[in-house]
Write an enzyme that holds these catalytic residues in place. Sequence first.
Site, PDB file in Angstrom:
ATOM      1  CD  GLU A  56      -1.421  -2.494   1.597  1.00 39.05           C
ATOM      2  OE1 GLU A  56      -0.267  -2.552   2.105  1.00 39.05           O
ATOM      3  OE2 GLU A  56      -2.117  -3.504   1.405  1.00 39.05           O
ATOM      4  CG  PHE A  81      -5.199  -2.705   4.899  1.00 38.16           C
ATOM      5  CD1 PHE A  81      -4.687  -3.087   6.134  1.00 38.16           C
ATOM      6  CD2 PHE A  81      -6.103  -3.553   4.278  1.00 38.16           C
ATOM      7  CE1 PHE A  81      -5.061  -4.288   6.731  1.00 38.16           C
ATOM      8  CE2 PHE A  81      -6.496  -4.748   4.869  1.00 38.16           C
ATOM      9  CZ  PHE A  81      -5.974  -5.118   6.099  1.00 38.16           C
ATOM     10  CG  ASP A 115     -11.871 -10.590   6.738  1.00 41.75           C
ATOM     11  OD1 ASP A 115     -11.680 -11.811   6.888  1.00 41.75           O
ATOM     12  OD2 ASP A 115     -11.998 -10.043   5.630  1.00 41.75           O
ATOM     13  NE  ARG A 165     -16.958  -7.507   2.232  1.00 41.96           N
ATOM     14  CZ  ARG A 165     -15.905  -7.710   1.452  1.00 41.96           C
ATOM     15  NH1 ARG A 165     -15.016  -6.774   1.273  1.00 41.96           N
ATOM     16  NH2 ARG A 165     -15.731  -8.879   0.837  1.00 41.96           N
TER      17      ARG A 165
END
Lengths: 317, 271
Positions: A56, A81, A115, A165
């Site tokens: 990233e 991230f 997650d 999401r």
Amino acid sequence: MKFGKAPRIAYGEELLELAKKNRDIVALDGDLSKSTMTCLIEESYPERYFEMSIAEANMVATAAGMALKGKIPFVNSFAVFITGRAFDQVRQSVAYPGLNVKICGSSSGFSDFGDGATHQSVEDLALMRCLPNMTVLSPMDEHETREMVRFMAAHKGPVYIRLDRNEVPVILNENYKFKLGEPVVVRSGKDVTIFATGQMVSIALSAAALLEADGISPEIVNVGTIKPMNEKAIIELARTTGAAVTAEEHNVRGGLGSAVAEALMKCPIPIVPVGIEDRFGQSAADYSELLQAYGLTAESIAAACREAKGLKKENHG
Amino acid sequence: MKPYDIALIEQKAKAIRRDIVRMLKTDRGHLGGSMSIADITAALYFGAMNFDPKDPHNPDRDRFILSKGHSVLAQYGALAELGLLEREVLDRLKRFASPLQGHPDRKFLPGIEANTGSLGQGLSVANGMALAGRLDGQSFRVFVIIGDGELSEGQVWEAAMASAHYRLNTVTAFIDNNGLQATGKISDRFNTMPYKEKFIAFGWNALEVDGHSVKEILDAVDKAKDEKTKPTVIVAHTIKGKGVSFAENNPAFHHSAMTKEQYELAVRELQ
């Protein structure tokens, strides 16, 4: 409430539409293109899709180089991230020189519920909000997402957008026009002003039903632009009712609640924040289970409104 | 290849070194690392690069990116020699509102292509420029100078993989191999070697030169220009503080101030 497309899907579709018209738009992704939906760009314009893989920091600084050469790079990864792992690159190579890079934080908040904490962003708004030159957006539904993506492509300068999401309720319609920095009243009321962002707007609307039953009339304001914030408008809205509640799927430290508190520093109006109480997330079987567990509910917002209304009375008593 | 005026470029390198000493005077600043890249900087600006100081924003210009941004004094010197900044400005290094910031800031000066200084980011930025140039059908080259100490930044290696993956033959990276980092010898403090082997393993074309030989530097750049698919790294063996006797190979002059006597000696040595 009717559910619409997930903001990340709306983002990907809109970006593709924009890319059709503007050849300078490019997408960079960190091996998550099927989640961030830049796979749509890759399919239609493979030469303008750049797989930067799981690196990233390099990805963000590469996008800076592209912007320096006149491209409009949309840089994609999960919110946690792109804002955390690559924070220094966003700061040094994008925000400080004020480059035309669009930082797109997908699977924001708890929306990647399975997650767990490593993939859930509770601090992305705080990180991006404290960077000079950075514009910070947090859309509430499919329509606002599309409008914001159009804004991002047209606006010159660094922008961060967080993207849920999952499918979230649709509040707006196709005619909605996004205006940078402007809070939007989605429900009028007189007793307390709820400043909400993201899907918390729809949860605030559910809270309104609970409050009306108690004879409390909340005004609900969508704050899609976390920065720059039209502080004058926030003050005026808060003054109308004299009590404020903030609602966000983000740490109560550093996000919308902090931004509204900063705006209201000079006028003594009680603010009760609803958000993630300075904790990391965790895995869950579904999204709503996490929202429930962390108090991101209509009931919490209703309770906060009652508290804010009570504080207003005390202050004036 | 155009014939290079080696003698002229060597004079420019010396002028850059004089400018560096003038900028610093007896203030603290990055003398060592700026001196070690003076010849590379002169060879690029006055030899290898397609860069017209009368048209510094030309879209087809070659780009110079100083990833080791703390050594920007060498670049400021080159820009002064090119007439892109008034010579009096050289006396305002790191002063408030001066275009000569402690690390390069593109909003103040034409010729500064990227805001660098947070180490490890320059090669990524260079790759982005090269990729965008390719999309636009341009063939300009991007030159990056990376410190040997800076190679400990992981992002350099992320970027190195990307340069090779995308076959960025227009990207040329110099490693300023002066063997010293801020706190001492690289071999003692944190060994980033070997360089050539690492870059070859990462898919690069790799060359080695005496980083104070303008001729060797330019020969290597010419070879890099012939490379059709791979990015090229030029490992330049240099001496930190080169040109000022007391600063050469002296880790103290990574950032120390010269005394008045040292300053005067430096001025004399660079006559």
